[in-house]
Design a protein around this motif. Sequence first.
Motif, PDB file in Angstrom:
ATOM      1  N   LEU A  41       0.883  -1.156   0.000  1.00  0.00           N
ATOM      2  CA  LEU A  41       0.000   0.000   0.000  1.00  0.00           C
ATOM      3  C   LEU A  41       0.923   1.209   0.000  1.00  0.00           C
ATOM      4  O   LEU A  41       1.593   1.482   0.997  1.00  0.00           O
ATOM      5  N   LEU A  86      -2.497   0.693  -4.551  1.00  0.00           N
ATOM      6  CA  LEU A  86      -2.393  -0.692  -4.108  1.00  0.00           C
ATOM      7  C   LEU A  86      -1.656  -1.467  -5.181  1.00  0.00           C
ATOM      8  O   LEU A  86      -2.079  -1.497  -6.349  1.00  0.00           O
ATOM      9  N   TRP A 140      -8.126   2.866   6.799  1.00  0.00           N
ATOM     10  CA  TRP A 140      -7.336   1.726   6.333  1.00  0.00           C
ATOM     11  C   TRP A 140      -7.216   0.612   7.372  1.00  0.00           C
ATOM     12  O   TRP A 140      -6.753  -0.486   7.037  1.00  0.00           O
TER      13      TRP A 140
END
Length: 218
Positions: A98, A183, A200
């Motif tokens: 990420l 991502l 998140w």
Amino acid sequence: MDQNRSSGRGRIVLIGALGVAAAIAAVGIYGIAGPNGNGEAGLCASSSELAATVDGLATGDVAALIVNQTPKPAPDLTFVDDTGATRKLSDWKGRAVLFNLWATWCAPCRHEMPALDNLQAALGGDDFEVVAVNIDTGGDEKPKRFLEEVKVDDLAYYADHTTDVFRELKKAGRAFGLPTTLLIDRNGCEIAHMAGPAEWDSDDAKGVVRALIGGSQQ
């Protein structure tokens, strides 16, 4: 008259043959390099199924994710780590990532950074890392103090004080403000991106990240 007709037919046959040859050549190039001419589609073909899975999971707290139906290699962005050593995004190939851009002057980042820290604490390891890159232009002191203030303990520190990373992502249509998130799967392919903050550390986000971690690897 018959000679002229014969000559005309000859020209038509020649033009037709050249057209077929050009079409065959074009198909050959398409087959080797993919529709964009540089082979990117082939490199990330195995990531399409993962993208479809992520698309189905991108709900609730991560509903704003924009999933790439045809994943392409993530840009090989350059930044530095806490020691000042140069790092490239390709250093993480083989791990899910990420990738996040943030700054101390970004109000939504103040809310988002603890969630990213919690995500790293929960799922970070040999298979996955939250790579959060600070783009303040004034050095490391202020962003490091910021991280202490918002109680971030598990994220590694990365920075790009030139802001070249932001400009490169902006040119690619991926950065319109902060925070910005990509991502990236184990193959180094960009599966999805998001403009703006997200929770998140929520169950929705963790479901997406677990799928990213479990995605196919070439």
